[in-house]
Design a protein around this motif. Structure first.
Motif: not given
Length: 118
Positions: A53, A31-32, A99, A8, A74, A28, A10
């Motif tokens: 990530a 993202t997690e 997202y 991913v 992303v 972030y 980011h």
């Protein structure tokens, strides 16, 4: 049993004038959240992939040598992620809704499409 890796991406590529503290446009934590959601669905479907990530600061040369199954970018990176030399069919560009709501459908759709071709 080996696990294929999905990265991913980011944060944008390092560019002149960008602060090293700038790690992307979104927190972030999103993202997690997306990684956990995607990994949960992959495990539920018994698909042999590991979602991580990106730890290369969007370095496409390093990513190419790692031979990832897929790159998931992303929102906001479509024009800020240099991806020349990488198979465009292995990149998923997320939109803001996917997202922020951690909806893994577009990634799963791409993976199942790739599996049918293999």
């Amino acid at each position: 049993m080996t696990r294929n890796t999905i990265y991913v991406i980011h944060s944008p590529n390092p560019t002149l004038g960008r602060s090293p503290l700038q790690r992307g446009f979104f927190l972030y934590a999103l993202t997690e959240k997306f990684i956990k959601s995607l990994q949960r669905e992959l495990d539920r479907l018994c698909m042999d992939y590991q979602v991580v990530a990106d730890d290369t600061e969007s370095d496409i040369e390093v990513l190419i040598t790692r031979d990832p199954a897929l790159l998931v970018c992303v929102p906001g990176l479509r024009f800020q992620f240099y991806h020349r030399g990488f198979d465009k069919q292995k990149i998923v560009w997320l939109n803001v809704i996917e997202y922020s709501s951690a909806d893994p459908f577009s990634v799963l759709n791409r993976l199942t499409g790739q599996q049918r071709l293999d």
